[in-house]
Write a protein that holds these residues in place. Structure first.
Motif, PDB file in Angstrom:
ATOM      1  N   VAL A 102       3.139   9.776  -6.480  1.00 60.67           N
ATOM      2  CA  VAL A 102       4.054   9.064  -6.101  1.00 60.67           C
ATOM      3  C   VAL A 102       3.929   8.950  -4.719  1.00 60.67           C
ATOM      4  O   VAL A 102       3.741   7.979  -3.797  1.00 60.67           O
ATOM      5  CB  VAL A 102       5.434   9.373  -6.382  1.00 60.67           C
ATOM      6  CG1 VAL A 102       6.376   8.347  -5.600  1.00 60.67           C
ATOM      7  CG2 VAL A 102       5.535   9.253  -8.115  1.00 60.67           C
ATOM      8  N   VAL A 103       3.920  10.275  -3.944  1.00 66.33           N
ATOM      9  CA  VAL A 103       3.891  10.230  -2.533  1.00 66.33           C
ATOM     10  C   VAL A 103       2.516  10.614  -2.117  1.00 66.33           C
ATOM     11  O   VAL A 103       1.993  10.082  -0.927  1.00 66.33           O
ATOM     12  CB  VAL A 103       4.886  11.528  -1.856  1.00 66.33           C
ATOM     13  CG1 VAL A 103       4.875  11.351  -0.419  1.00 66.33           C
ATOM     14  CG2 VAL A 103       6.130  11.067  -2.615  1.00 66.33           C
ATOM     15  N   GLY A 104       1.804  11.406  -2.663  1.00 63.69           N
ATOM     16  CA  GLY A 104       0.463  12.140  -2.339  1.00 63.69           C
ATOM     17  C   GLY A 104      -0.713  10.925  -2.074  1.00 63.69           C
ATOM     18  O   GLY A 104      -1.430  10.704  -1.326  1.00 63.69           O
ATOM     19  N   VAL A 105      -0.762  10.206  -3.258  1.00 60.46           N
ATOM     20  CA  VAL A 105      -1.849   8.963  -3.092  1.00 60.46           C
ATOM     21  C   VAL A 105      -1.533   7.811  -1.973  1.00 60.46           C
ATOM     22  O   VAL A 105      -2.620   7.681  -1.191  1.00 60.46           O
ATOM     23  CB  VAL A 105      -1.745   8.412  -4.568  1.00 60.46           C
ATOM     24  CG1 VAL A 105      -2.538   7.147  -4.443  1.00 60.46           C
ATOM     25  CG2 VAL A 105      -2.134   9.283  -5.645  1.00 60.46           C
ATOM     26  N   PRO A 106      -0.529   7.369  -1.763  1.00 62.74           N
ATOM     27  CA  PRO A 106      -0.480   6.541  -0.504  1.00 62.74           C
ATOM     28  C   PRO A 106      -0.632   7.192   0.624  1.00 62.74           C
ATOM     29  O   PRO A 106      -1.347   6.661   1.663  1.00 62.74           O
ATOM     30  CB  PRO A 106       0.920   5.988  -0.631  1.00 62.74           C
ATOM     31  CG  PRO A 106       1.572   6.701  -1.597  1.00 62.74           C
ATOM     32  CD  PRO A 106       0.792   7.568  -2.370  1.00 62.74           C
ATOM     33  N   MET A 107      -0.181   8.514   0.777  1.00 63.69           N
ATOM     34  CA  MET A 107      -0.448   9.032   2.131  1.00 63.69           C
ATOM     35  C   MET A 107      -1.910   9.532   2.498  1.00 63.69           C
ATOM     36  O   MET A 107      -2.323   9.290   3.796  1.00 63.69           O
ATOM     37  CB  MET A 107       0.528  10.193   2.161  1.00 63.69           C
ATOM     38  CG  MET A 107       2.043  10.166   2.303  1.00 63.69           C
ATOM     39  SD  MET A 107       2.640   9.221   3.785  1.00 63.69           S
ATOM     40  CE  MET A 107       2.256  10.477   5.136  1.00 63.69           C
ATOM     41  N   LEU A 108      -2.478  10.012   1.427  1.00 65.58           N
ATOM     42  CA  LEU A 108      -4.015  10.609   1.480  1.00 65.58           C
ATOM     43  C   LEU A 108      -4.760   9.382   1.696  1.00 65.58           C
ATOM     44  O   LEU A 108      -5.858   9.360   2.371  1.00 65.58           O
ATOM     45  CB  LEU A 108      -4.296  11.672   0.351  1.00 65.58           C
ATOM     46  CG  LEU A 108      -3.770  13.000   0.580  1.00 65.58           C
ATOM     47  CD1 LEU A 108      -4.841  13.484   1.723  1.00 65.58           C
ATOM     48  CD2 LEU A 108      -2.432  13.180   0.834  1.00 65.58           C
ATOM     49  N   LYS A 109      -4.574   8.249   1.074  1.00 63.22           N
ATOM     50  CA  LYS A 109      -5.207   7.006   1.133  1.00 63.22           C
ATOM     51  C   LYS A 109      -5.355   6.459   2.330  1.00 63.22           C
ATOM     52  O   LYS A 109      -6.315   6.232   2.922  1.00 63.22           O
ATOM     53  CB  LYS A 109      -4.889   5.860   0.038  1.00 63.22           C
ATOM     54  CG  LYS A 109      -5.642   4.593  -0.106  1.00 63.22           C
ATOM     55  CD  LYS A 109      -4.978   3.709  -0.872  1.00 63.22           C
ATOM     56  CE  LYS A 109      -5.983   2.292  -0.907  1.00 63.22           C
ATOM     57  NZ  LYS A 109      -5.614   1.492  -1.801  1.00 63.22           N
TER      58      LYS A 109
END
Length: 365
Positions: A102-109
């Motif tokens: 939920v949080v990691g994917v958009p941030m790391l993208k």
């Protein structure tokens, strides 16, 4: 992250402000999430990965970091006068389990592009398959030990439990020392009186109880079936029948939202917004944003990760607390107030923390 807080506030308001959900029905919401939406959510995202394209060096570093934390916590629980196996379980959750999808994917993208997304998804799959399964086993073992001691103690151990199936705590925990110092945590709703020495059930009987409970728990199957299908589908280029995929996705898509809704309900039942107190909240955030990434940095250096893979590995370890860890904590009655605080306030402070890690790691080569 705003939609998560919308679901949280809806759950909070449904109990605190609008009185839509009676207090006696609140546990049913968490059980719906724990036994229906979360297993299907886990199955769906594990079933759609390609296990043949995983970065096994990254997976190895992630696994080593978890073992480092397990060893430190086990040593603390065994040899420290303040050590507690139950607190070790909660501390492990705080240090290692992240809300990566939920949080990691958009941030790391945004930070590292496709490589960031791929590694975060891989870590989420390993977390679901190994570490959440291990957490589930330990929680079932703890519950079986409490229930076994309550049932088998006879005159030596009398139970005044108001809820035998779900041992919850809204105010605090009392450590009950049983059988030579191995602690089981009872709650203010469950008082265990010790006459002589409480008797824990034999190990074989305890393990039998645990395996029976795990066999009846759908969370035990979600990730295993999901990764099995991922291997089969990618090996022979198979596609899941649309009727099966639709039946699963209609429930799995509600996983994160209903979990936050359940957390909002839990908040509404507490006397304070920060139910665990400020000191424990800060301690939890330190474990999440400092101890976890530090262990990951050590393991990454040990296996020789470099460049963006190293940076992604450290930053994804600082992603906010896993929502699933709260659902399990609430269901099994082990420090849900601390896990809920870690999820709610962890997401608030995570943005500046992750940006700070990103800026610092740009100088690492």
């Amino acid at each position: 992250m705003v939609p998560l807080y919308v679901a949280l506030m809806l759950g909070y308001g449904s109990v605190k402000w609008w009185r839509i959900i009676p207090r006696e029905q609140c546990d049913a919401i968490n059980r719906l999430v724990c036994y229906f939406t979360m297993p299907l959510f886990t199955f769906e995202f594990t079933a759609h990965i390609d296990p043949f394209k995983m970065n096994f060096l990254f997976i190895g570093a992630d696994t080593i970091s978890k073992f480092i934390i397990v060893l430190v916590l086990a040593f603390w629980a065994k040899f420290s006068s303040k050590g507690s196996y139950c607190w070790s379980i909660t501390s492990f959750s705080l240090c290692t389990l992240t809300n990566a999808l939920v949080v990691g994917v958009p941030m790391l993208k945004a930070m590292y592009g496709p490589i960031g997304v791929d590694l975060v998804v891989q870590s989420s799959v390993i977390q679901a398959i190994i570490w959440l399964s291990l957490l589930l086993f330990v929680l079932e073992f703890r519950r079986a030990g409490i229930e076994g001691a309550t049932a088998d103690g006879g005159g030596a151990l009398k139970s005044k439990a108001t809820n035998n199936n779900n041992i919850n705590n809204n105010n605090g925990f009392d450590d009950v020392v049983i059988n030579g110092g191995k602690d089981l945590e009872a709650t203010t709703t469950t008082t265990l009186e010790i006459g002589d020495v409480g008797r824990r059930p034999p190990f074989r009987k305890l393990m039998k109880l645990v395996w029976i409970k795990l066999a009846m728990n759908p969370n035990s199957y979600g990730c295993v079936i999901g990764i099995s299908w991922a291997f089969i589908s990618n090996r022979w280029n198979l596609e899941m029948p649309s009727i099966v995929e639709g039946s699963i996705s209609i429930m799995s898509k509600t996983g994160t939202g209903t979990a936050m809704f359940s957390m909002g309900i839990f908040m509404a039942l507490q006397e304070k917004v920060i139910a665990c107190g400020a000191s424990k909240a800060v301690f939890g955030l330190v474990l999440k944003f400092i101890a976890g990434p530090a262990a990951m940095a050590i393991s990454c250096i040990a296996v020789g990760l470099r460049g963006d893979v190293l940076r992604v590995a450290i930053i994804q370890a600082a992603v906010p607390q896993s929502i699933t860890s709260f659902i399990f904590a609430k269901e099994y009655g082990l420090h849900p107030e601390i896990l809920s605080t870690a999820v709610i306030f962890g997401m608030i402070v995570s943005l500046p923390v992750l940006i700070a890690y990103y800026a610092i790691l740009e100088f690492v080569h």
